[in-house]
Design a protein around this motif. Structure first.
Motif, PDB file in Angstrom:
ATOM      1  N   ALA A  81      47.705  42.603  49.295  1.00 60.13           N
ATOM      2  CA  ALA A  81      47.307  43.380  48.111  1.00 60.13           C
ATOM      3  C   ALA A  81      47.277  42.487  46.878  1.00 60.13           C
ATOM      4  CB  ALA A  81      48.264  44.548  47.902  1.00 60.13           C
ATOM      5  N   LYS A  82      48.295  41.660  46.728  1.00 59.46           N
ATOM      6  CA  LYS A  82      48.361  40.742  45.587  1.00 59.46           C
ATOM      7  C   LYS A  82      47.245  39.700  45.683  1.00 59.46           C
ATOM      8  CE  LYS A  82      51.977  38.511  42.921  1.00 59.46           C
ATOM      9  NZ  LYS A  82      53.366  38.074  42.893  1.00 59.46           N
ATOM     10  N   ARG A  84      44.352  40.023  47.091  1.00 61.21           N
ATOM     11  CA  ARG A  84      43.069  40.659  46.755  1.00 61.21           C
ATOM     12  C   ARG A  84      42.881  40.722  45.242  1.00 61.21           C
ATOM     13  NH1 ARG A  84      45.020  44.336  50.616  1.00 61.21           N
ATOM     14  NH2 ARG A  84      44.116  43.883  52.655  1.00 61.21           N
ATOM     15  N   THR A  85      43.922  41.130  44.546  1.00 62.08           N
ATOM     16  CA  THR A  85      43.839  41.258  43.091  1.00 62.08           C
ATOM     17  C   THR A  85      43.737  39.898  42.414  1.00 62.08           C
ATOM     18  OG1 THR A  85      45.160  43.265  43.192  1.00 62.08           O
ATOM     19  CG2 THR A  85      44.993  42.193  41.054  1.00 62.08           C
ATOM     20  N   GLU A  86      44.695  39.013  42.698  1.00 62.40           N
ATOM     21  CA  GLU A  86      44.735  37.713  42.038  1.00 62.40           C
ATOM     22  C   GLU A  86      43.567  36.828  42.462  1.00 62.40           C
ATOM     23  OE1 GLU A  86      48.617  36.202  42.922  1.00 62.40           O
ATOM     24  OE2 GLU A  86      49.583  37.513  41.453  1.00 62.40           O
ATOM     25  N   THR A  89      40.518  38.239  40.428  1.00 63.50           N
ATOM     26  CA  THR A  89      40.611  38.147  38.966  1.00 63.50           C
ATOM     27  C   THR A  89      40.936  36.743  38.472  1.00 63.50           C
ATOM     28  OG1 THR A  89      42.939  38.823  38.980  1.00 63.50           O
ATOM     29  CG2 THR A  89      41.296  40.558  38.710  1.00 63.50           C
ATOM     30  N   ASP A  90      41.828  36.027  39.178  1.00 67.49           N
ATOM     31  CA  ASP A  90      42.275  34.719  38.719  1.00 67.49           C
ATOM     32  C   ASP A  90      41.679  33.553  39.503  1.00 67.49           C
ATOM     33  OD1 ASP A  90      43.903  36.177  36.998  1.00 67.49           O
ATOM     34  OD2 ASP A  90      45.637  36.063  38.331  1.00 67.49           O
TER      35      ASP A  90
END
Length: 196
Positions: A81-82, A84-86, A89-90
């Motif tokens: 989950a982390k 996918r987000t990071e 976005t980052d």
């Protein structure tokens, strides 16, 4: 291509061995990559110890799930989950193989695709392995712009015989603009360290 889901644990005695093993897994699954950081510095003649693995994996967002499945199937601990987000976005997420951290960089800027186009193969421990070219390694270190990166750049310019310093400057100008302080820093590093 479907990920090779052969449950195994990816542990290695050192960062370089882990990078080679990771490269084999990524290659087998059609996931283009290039090892960066201190391990790439070593390929270009600058020796520096490291405890982690930096890897650029050149996949678009729609292939991120396949990448995560391959990592997890091969024993890499990743918070999906982390990631996918990071990752989106980052452009970077972190995972672990045993006690060794793996920093996974995803394409977040145009320079990433230049890194794929110019990556170089070196045989390490008998295995052909992809690494960032000296030029793109220099560009990424300039983008990070930490004191240790500037020190690495000093040594890279003084040591790497095949480094095209003009190309690095052109890529940085294209990416950041000619007035950026990192371009000026690069000019200064080259002036002080380039072999005559």
């Amino acid at each position: 291509c479907e990920p090779c889901v052969q449950e195994r644990s990816m542990h290695a005695p050192d960062a370089l061995t882990l990078a080679v093993e990771l490269g084999k897994v990524l290659e087998a699954n059609g996931l283009p990559y290039a090892i960066g950081g201190a391990l790439a510095l070593g390929v270009h003649g600058v020796s520096r110890s490291t405890q982690d693995v930096d890897v650029n994996i050149f996949v678009e967002a729609e292939r991120l799930e396949a990448l995560l499945a391959v990592l997890q199937a091969n024993g890499v601990q990743v918070d999906a989950a982390k990631a996918r987000t990071e990752g989106v976005t980052d452009g970077v997420f972190f995972c672990w193989a045993g006690t060794t951290r793996i920093d996974v960089f995803l394409p977040s800027i145009d320079l990433s695709w230049e890194a794929l186009r110019t990556r170089v193969s070196a045989t390490v421990q008998g295995v052909p392995t992809w690494f960032l070219s000296a030029e793109l390694l220099a560009c990424f270190k300039l983008l990070f712009y930490r004191p240790k990166d500037l020190l690495d750049l000093e040594r890279l310019v003084a040591t790497a015989s095949a480094l095209d310093t003009t190309r690095v400057r052109a890529l940085m100008v294209e990416t950041m603009g000619s007035d950026d302080e990192r371009v000026r820093a690069w000019d200064d590093i080259v002036r002080r360290n380039a072999p005559v």
